[in-house]
Write a protein that holds these residues in place. Structure first.
Motif, PDB file in Angstrom:
ATOM      1  N   ALA A   1     -30.868  12.958 -17.703  1.00  0.00           N
ATOM      2  CA  ALA A   1     -31.697  14.011 -17.115  1.00  0.00           C
ATOM      3  C   ALA A   1     -33.095  13.537 -16.741  1.00  0.00           C
ATOM      4  O   ALA A   1     -33.867  14.275 -16.150  1.00  0.00           O
ATOM      5  CB  ALA A   1     -31.775  15.202 -18.074  1.00  0.00           C
ATOM      6  N   GLY A   2     -33.421  12.303 -17.087  1.00  0.00           N
ATOM      7  CA  GLY A   2     -34.736  11.786 -16.710  1.00  0.00           C
ATOM      8  C   GLY A   2     -35.694  11.839 -17.878  1.00  0.00           C
ATOM      9  O   GLY A   2     -35.417  12.441 -18.895  1.00  0.00           O
ATOM     10  N   GLY A   3     -36.823  11.204 -17.715  1.00  0.00           N
ATOM     11  CA  GLY A   3     -37.822  11.182 -18.778  1.00  0.00           C
ATOM     12  C   GLY A   3     -37.824   9.885 -19.538  1.00  0.00           C
ATOM     13  O   GLY A   3     -38.692   9.648 -20.378  1.00  0.00           O
ATOM     14  N   GLY A   4     -36.844   9.043 -19.288  1.00  0.00           N
ATOM     15  CA  GLY A   4     -36.756   7.738 -19.941  1.00  0.00           C
ATOM     16  C   GLY A   4     -35.763   6.933 -19.149  1.00  0.00           C
ATOM     17  O   GLY A   4     -35.388   7.335 -18.034  1.00  0.00           O
ATOM     18  N   VAL A   5     -35.311   5.809 -19.682  1.00  0.00           N
ATOM     19  CA  VAL A   5     -34.259   5.068 -19.004  1.00  0.00           C
ATOM     20  C   VAL A   5     -33.030   5.044 -19.909  1.00  0.00           C
ATOM     21  O   VAL A   5     -33.123   5.317 -21.109  1.00  0.00           O
ATOM     22  CB  VAL A   5     -34.685   3.620 -18.646  1.00  0.00           C
ATOM     23  N   HIS A   6     -31.873   4.712 -19.326  1.00  0.00           N
ATOM     24  CA  HIS A   6     -30.648   4.574 -20.132  1.00  0.00           C
ATOM     25  C   HIS A   6     -30.841   3.475 -21.171  1.00  0.00           C
ATOM     26  O   HIS A   6     -31.639   2.555 -20.981  1.00  0.00           O
ATOM     27  CB  HIS A   6     -29.466   4.146 -19.252  1.00  0.00           C
ATOM     28  N   ARG A   7     -30.067   3.577 -22.246  1.00  0.00           N
ATOM     29  CA  ARG A   7     -29.914   2.418 -23.122  1.00  0.00           C
ATOM     30  C   ARG A   7     -28.719   1.629 -22.600  1.00  0.00           C
ATOM     31  O   ARG A   7     -27.767   2.232 -22.091  1.00  0.00           O
ATOM     32  CB  ARG A   7     -29.644   2.857 -24.557  1.00  0.00           C
ATOM     33  N   PRO A   8     -28.750   0.310 -22.727  1.00  0.00           N
ATOM     34  CA  PRO A   8     -27.593  -0.454 -22.222  1.00  0.00           C
ATOM     35  C   PRO A   8     -26.275   0.048 -22.825  1.00  0.00           C
ATOM     36  O   PRO A   8     -25.255   0.107 -22.135  1.00  0.00           O
ATOM     37  CB  PRO A   8     -27.898  -1.889 -22.652  1.00  0.00           C
ATOM     38  N   GLU A   9     -26.302   0.463 -24.067  1.00  0.00           N
ATOM     39  CA  GLU A   9     -25.045   0.901 -24.702  1.00  0.00           C
ATOM     40  C   GLU A   9     -24.496   2.196 -24.063  1.00  0.00           C
ATOM     41  O   GLU A   9     -23.294   2.419 -24.073  1.00  0.00           O
ATOM     42  CB  GLU A   9     -25.208   1.072 -26.216  1.00  0.00           C
ATOM     43  N   ASP A  10     -25.392   3.031 -23.469  1.00  0.00           N
ATOM     44  CA  ASP A  10     -24.902   4.240 -22.788  1.00  0.00           C
ATOM     45  C   ASP A  10     -24.048   3.851 -21.597  1.00  0.00           C
ATOM     46  O   ASP A  10     -23.022   4.486 -21.300  1.00  0.00           O
ATOM     47  CB  ASP A  10     -26.083   5.101 -22.277  1.00  0.00           C
ATOM     48  N   ILE A  11     -24.502   2.822 -20.894  1.00  0.00           N
ATOM     49  CA  ILE A  11     -23.763   2.391 -19.707  1.00  0.00           C
ATOM     50  C   ILE A  11     -22.518   1.611 -20.127  1.00  0.00           C
ATOM     51  O   ILE A  11     -21.427   1.791 -19.564  1.00  0.00           O
ATOM     52  CB  ILE A  11     -24.681   1.552 -18.785  1.00  0.00           C
ATOM     53  N   LEU A  12     -22.659   0.784 -21.143  1.00  0.00           N
ATOM     54  CA  LEU A  12     -21.537  -0.017 -21.622  1.00  0.00           C
ATOM     55  C   LEU A  12     -20.378   0.878 -22.050  1.00  0.00           C
ATOM     56  O   LEU A  12     -19.212   0.619 -21.732  1.00  0.00           O
ATOM     57  CB  LEU A  12     -21.991  -0.892 -22.796  1.00  0.00           C
ATOM     58  N   LYS A  13     -20.719   1.945 -22.729  1.00  0.00           N
ATOM     59  CA  LYS A  13     -19.692   2.883 -23.228  1.00  0.00           C
ATOM     60  C   LYS A  13     -18.825   3.377 -22.080  1.00  0.00           C
ATOM     61  O   LYS A  13     -17.595   3.454 -22.164  1.00  0.00           O
ATOM     62  CB  LYS A  13     -20.412   4.060 -23.904  1.00  0.00           C
ATOM     63  N   VAL A  14     -19.461   3.703 -20.967  1.00  0.00           N
ATOM     64  CA  VAL A  14     -18.709   4.240 -19.830  1.00  0.00           C
ATOM     65  C   VAL A  14     -17.937   3.129 -19.124  1.00  0.00           C
ATOM     66  O   VAL A  14     -16.822   3.349 -18.631  1.00  0.00           O
ATOM     67  CB  VAL A  14     -19.648   4.978 -18.845  1.00  0.00           C
ATOM     68  N   ILE A  15     -18.496   1.915 -19.112  1.00  0.00           N
ATOM     69  CA  ILE A  15     -17.767   0.788 -18.519  1.00  0.00           C
ATOM     70  C   ILE A  15     -16.462   0.571 -19.288  1.00  0.00           C
ATOM     71  O   ILE A  15     -15.379   0.408 -18.700  1.00  0.00           O
ATOM     72  CB  ILE A  15     -18.614  -0.504 -18.551  1.00  0.00           C
ATOM     73  N   VAL A  16     -16.575   0.619 -20.615  1.00  0.00           N
ATOM     74  CA  VAL A  16     -15.383   0.410 -21.461  1.00  0.00           C
ATOM     75  C   VAL A  16     -14.364   1.524 -21.220  1.00  0.00           C
ATOM     76  O   VAL A  16     -13.166   1.276 -21.065  1.00  0.00           O
ATOM     77  CB  VAL A  16     -15.811   0.338 -22.943  1.00  0.00           C
ATOM     78  N   GLU A  17     -14.849   2.735 -21.153  1.00  0.00           N
ATOM     79  CA  GLU A  17     -13.980   3.890 -20.914  1.00  0.00           C
ATOM     80  C   GLU A  17     -13.285   3.767 -19.554  1.00  0.00           C
ATOM     81  O   GLU A  17     -12.078   4.002 -19.420  1.00  0.00           O
ATOM     82  CB  GLU A  17     -14.864   5.140 -20.955  1.00  0.00           C
ATOM     83  N   ALA A  18     -14.084   3.347 -18.566  1.00  0.00           N
ATOM     84  CA  ALA A  18     -13.527   3.211 -17.215  1.00  0.00           C
ATOM     85  C   ALA A  18     -12.449   2.133 -17.178  1.00  0.00           C
ATOM     86  O   ALA A  18     -11.443   2.260 -16.487  1.00  0.00           O
ATOM     87  CB  ALA A  18     -14.647   2.879 -16.230  1.00  0.00           C
ATOM     88  N   SER A  19     -12.672   1.066 -17.953  1.00  0.00           N
ATOM     89  CA  SER A  19     -11.707  -0.034 -17.912  1.00  0.00           C
ATOM     90  C   SER A  19     -10.386   0.357 -18.543  1.00  0.00           C
ATOM     91  O   SER A  19      -9.355  -0.263 -18.283  1.00  0.00           O
ATOM     92  CB  SER A  19     -12.286  -1.265 -18.615  1.00  0.00           C
ATOM     93  N   LYS A  20     -10.411   1.424 -19.371  1.00  0.00           N
ATOM     94  CA  LYS A  20      -9.169   1.864 -20.005  1.00  0.00           C
ATOM     95  C   LYS A  20      -8.397   2.857 -19.147  1.00  0.00           C
ATOM     96  O   LYS A  20      -7.271   3.210 -19.465  1.00  0.00           O
ATOM     97  CB  LYS A  20      -9.472   2.514 -21.350  1.00  0.00           C
ATOM     98  N   CYS A  21      -9.008   3.298 -18.066  1.00  0.00           N
ATOM     99  CA  CYS A  21      -8.339   4.355 -17.309  1.00  0.00           C
ATOM    100  C   CYS A  21      -7.203   3.776 -16.496  1.00  0.00           C
ATOM    101  O   CYS A  21      -7.151   2.575 -16.227  1.00  0.00           O
ATOM    102  CB  CYS A  21      -9.320   5.089 -16.404  1.00  0.00           C
ATOM    103  N   GLN A  22      -6.261   4.642 -16.110  1.00  0.00           N
ATOM    104  CA  GLN A  22      -5.125   4.217 -15.312  1.00  0.00           C
ATOM    105  C   GLN A  22      -5.599   3.850 -13.925  1.00  0.00           C
ATOM    106  O   GLN A  22      -6.478   4.488 -13.385  1.00  0.00           O
ATOM    107  CB  GLN A  22      -4.113   5.358 -15.193  1.00  0.00           C
ATOM    108  N   THR A  23      -4.976   2.850 -13.358  1.00  0.00           N
ATOM    109  CA  THR A  23      -5.280   2.533 -11.960  1.00  0.00           C
ATOM    110  C   THR A  23      -4.793   3.677 -11.088  1.00  0.00           C
ATOM    111  O   THR A  23      -3.712   4.234 -11.315  1.00  0.00           O
ATOM    112  CB  THR A  23      -4.542   1.237 -11.551  1.00  0.00           C
ATOM    113  N   VAL A  24      -5.554   3.985 -10.107  1.00  0.00           N
ATOM    114  CA  VAL A  24      -5.211   5.103  -9.209  1.00  0.00           C
ATOM    115  C   VAL A  24      -4.014   4.727  -8.344  1.00  0.00           C
ATOM    116  O   VAL A  24      -3.963   3.646  -7.791  1.00  0.00           O
ATOM    117  CB  VAL A  24      -6.421   5.434  -8.324  1.00  0.00           C
TER     118      VAL A  24
END
Lengths: 297, 86, 389
Positions: free
Chosen positions: C366-389
């Motif tokens: 929502a703004g007011g700071g920057v992401h932590r690397p782990e916030d982005i990493l978490k989603v990268i990991v989640e994305a890598s587990k998803c089924q290929t379209v």
């Protein structure tokens, strides 16, 4: 004399014609509207004051008077509502050689543009402002303007206006203008002379021209047509040069005080700016380059 | 010979009446003819009284009329007269 | 054309993004700025106010952003390269005049140092929530170019690019900084003037009789003239023809507005700048811009160490959006991960361009700071587990 429809032509040229985009005539203004009349006075002033037309730029806002920019054969800018003055300020600061005229209406200059009006006057930016005041927002259909006199009928005050209205000469004098005059569209020669005088002046000049809007202001208030209004101006105007501006407020059918109210000298914005830099920076101050004039084929 | 002469572009006229009213010599009147927009343009009723002051031109909001002073060149005026009557 | 050395502060500097942006403007040849104070952008014009009387030029602090955003355009038509600087609330006020610049084809730069919003929001803290506004903020159909620096060095380099694009395409360019990039202090190298390319004003050489203010000779960008040169041209915000005269018909509207759009869209491949890394063979592509790309860089690194095949696409040009690049990638990758300091703006463009061929995951903030690397990493990991379209 016959009532034929042949144009009567003589060997001369209408003195206003060199200044008009004749390829865009006829214009959109109503029968009896005074804006065209002010353009005649403006054209005569350009001739009289022998201004170099190549150095002239005309800036207008939105509204009926704003359309003047589109009809004059000059470097002309039809800008946004209320912002002719800041645009003109940018033009003038980037190229101080320009003579910059702002030609706009009462609503454009004093309502949405009001903030810019007072600051440009305060700063004494070298602009010649011609404010055609028809006491209404005409182009959009006749709404109340800050200049509409009390007890007038408008489309947004269908039961009559009740707000106190602006006294524009008083406002701009208080803000710092160095030349303030008011005429009506009846005073064609005096208006022309006032515009010529403003061209001789360095600093913020403001010329208010009271003008009919027969289609909206006059019609809704049963004040007759354009000609009736011109006769009213002739009858009820009182020339009072030097009148204190707090005494020149307008009413719907009352006296119209006209004349040159303020003519004083104050250093203009650019003189003040250069002076300050020279004082503070001495040798380190670098003058702005003149804009390059391109080589035309 | 009049000191001035008037020039009228009938198609641009909107019959506002300013020129008729404010001509100091009462040279003009609105004609009963119509232009293509339905307006009555002015016509010159007293050409001999025209001084060429061009107040009509200064008042006209439609740039439809103006006056010039005759230069005193009678031949030039006669030629212009012929032109106008064509 | 090479930069004018009088405006180039050659050397190695330790300055923040705001200051570097000002130097970029001066190096690009800007000699006029009109501004209004608003945190966190004010330092750009404060520095300009201090530098320009010693370089030759004008700064004026106007009474509001409505004035500043049009005063700079008057200066452009008077012959100068000009810009203004603002943040969210001021950017909103400037929208009408951004549209005016687009319509009248006035080359200029609007710098937005983004902060938390909406409304007064977080004046001293970062966000990237004006990205859609930069593209769509004014009314009507028009195109702009928007650039996103991610370091003070880029604040210098890309400001020059912004002015160059503005002149080339006669368009207002949005320079989308954010509060962190604006206020972070890093090394900025300013090269000698003869190593800096600047694009000059596209000024006409035609005679007064032949010049058409909005005529184009095959190319879609008309030549310009300045006030005071005897061309007697007319400029209006009304729909206009090649003479610049108001001509308010559907036919002229169609011709004009499509040209305003096409002059940018037809050159989109050239305008869309980005930085890519390890996209070949990637399963996941992290798409980011501005300060978020600095954090994303770390998250990508950690993910790669964990054996995930993650590539990076950093947007330097946000608008026109690099549709072709995303479309091509979507055919090859499983998913895009789009971290932004907003609740989902550029991610919508990624999703649209991907057209369902790859999944899209937003990492919103929502703004007011920057992401932590782990916030982005978490989603990268989640994305890598998803089924290929």
């Amino acid at each position: 004399m016959s009532d034929s429809l042949i144009d009567v032509v003589n060997a001369g040229v209408n003195p206003v014609e060199p200044f008009l985009r004749t390829d865009r005539m006829p214009h959109i203004w109503c029968p009896g509207c005074g804006i065209g009349t002010t353009v005649n006075s403006f054209a005569r002033a350009l001739v009289e004051s022998k201004i170099d037309l190549g150095s002239l730029a005309l800036v207008s806002g939105i509204g009926c008077t704003g359309r003047v920019a589109g009809y004059v054969k000059l470097d002309s800018f039809h800008t946004t509502h209320g912002r002719a003055i800041p645009f003109a300020t940018g033009l003038k600061l980037a190229n101080p050689r320009l003579n910059v005229v702002v030609y706009s209406g009462d609503g454009d200059l004093s309502a949405i543009g009001g903030n810019h009006l007072i600051h440009a006057a305060r700063r004494n930016i070298d602009l010649k402002v011609i404010c055609v005041n028809n006491l209404i927002y005409a182009m959009t259909g006749g709404q109340t303007a800050p200049t509409t006199p009390g007890h007038s009928t408008t489309s947004t005050n269908p039961y009559g206006t009740f707000e106190p209205s602006f006294n524009l000469p008083h406002l701009v004098e208080a803000a710092g203008a160095v030349y303030v005059a008011r005429w009506t569209t009846f005073h064609v020669r005096q208006l022309s002379r006032a515009i010529s005088e403003a061209f001789q002046k360095k600093g913020f000049s403001f010329i208010e021209v009271i003008s009919p809007c027969p289609t909206l202001y006059q019609r809704r208030n049963k004040l007759g047509d354009g000609l009736d209004t011109m006769k009213y101006y002739k009858e009820k105007s009182k020339v009072r040069h030097g009148s204190p501006t707090n005494e020149v407020g307008l009413t719907m059918t009352g006296e119209i005080i006209v004349g040159k109210f303020v003519d004083r000298d104050r250093p203009d914005y650019q003189t003040l700016m250069r002076g300050q830099f020279q004082e503070s920076l001495g040798d380190k101050f670098v003058e702005q380059d003149e804009p390059e004039v391109p080589v035309c084929s | 010979m009049a000191k001035g002469r008037v020039s009228i572009v009938v198609e641009h006229c909107k019959s506002c009446g300013f020129c008729v009213e404010f001509c100091p010599s009462h040279v003009l009147a609105l004609s009963s003819a119509f232009n293509s927009k339905g307006y009555h343009p002015p016509h010159v009723v007293h050409p001999e009284k025209c001084s060429g002051c061009d107040l009509c031109g200064m008042y006209c909001p439609d740039f439809a009329i103006f006056a010039t002073k005759n230069s005193g060149d009678k031949a030039g005026v006669k030629a212009a007269d012929k032109e106008g009557k064509k | 054309m090479k930069a004018d050395p009088r405006g180039v502060l050659t050397g190695t500097h330790f300055i923040d993004g705001d200051h570097a942006c000002c130097e970029g403007a001066l190096a690009a040849g800007a000699r006029f700025a009109a501004g209004y104070p608003i945190t966190p952008s004010t330092e750009v014009v404060e520095r300009f106010a201090s530098r320009v009387p010693k370089v030759g030029g004008t700064f004026i602090q106007m009474e509001d952003e409505l004035a500043a955003s049009i005063t700079l355009q008057g200066a452009v038509w008077g012959g100068a390269k000009a810009f203004t600087v603002t943040s969210g609330p001021g950017f909103s006020l400037m929208m009408e005049h951004i549209g005016y610049a687009a319509m009248t084809e006035t080359p200029c730069v609007f710098v937005d140092v983004q902060r938390g919003g909406p409304s007064t929001g977080l004046p001293t803290l970062p966000a990237q929530a004006d990205m859609m506004q930069a593209r769509w903020g004014s009314h009507g159909d028009y195109e702009i170019i928007a650039l996103c620096p991610n370091s003070p060095q880029e604040c210098f380099d890309l400001t020059i690019k912004a002015f160059n694009f503005a002149e080339e395409f006669r368009v207002p360019v949005m320079f989308m900084m954010d509060e962190v990039v604006g206020h972070m202090t890093e090394k900025v190298v300013i090269p000698p003037a003869d190593e800096i390319e600047v694009v000059p004003r596209k000024h006409t050489h035609k005679s007064v009789e032949d010049y058409l203010p909005y005529g184009t000779n095959g190319d879609q960008v008309p030549e310009m003239a300045h006030a005071g040169e005897g061309y007697n041209f007319h400029v209006t915000g009304l729909t206009h023809d090649e003479h610049g005269y108001p001509n308010m018909t559907p036919q002229i509207q169609d011709k004009l507005v499509r040209r305003l759009q096409n002059k940018i869209r037809d050159a989109a491949d050239r305008i869309a700048l980005f930085e890519e890394d390890q996209l070949d063979g990637a399963d996941i592509v992290v798409v980011s811009y501005g300060i978020t790309s600095r954090v994303a860089q770390r998250a990508i690194g950690v993910a790669q160490e964990q054996g995930l095949r993650v590539g990076k696409l950093r947007l330097i040009t946000a608008w026109p959006f690099p549709e072709r690049k995303i479309r091509d990638l979507a055919a090859k990758v499983k998913a895009f991960v789009v971290p932004e300091l907003n609740l989902g703006q550029m991610v919508r463009e990624v999703e649209r361009a991907a057209a369902g061929k790859a999944k899209t995951f937003a990492v919103s903030h929502a703004g007011g700071g920057v992401h932590r690397p782990e916030d982005i990493l978490k989603v990268i990991v989640e994305a890598s587990k998803c089924q290929t379209v």
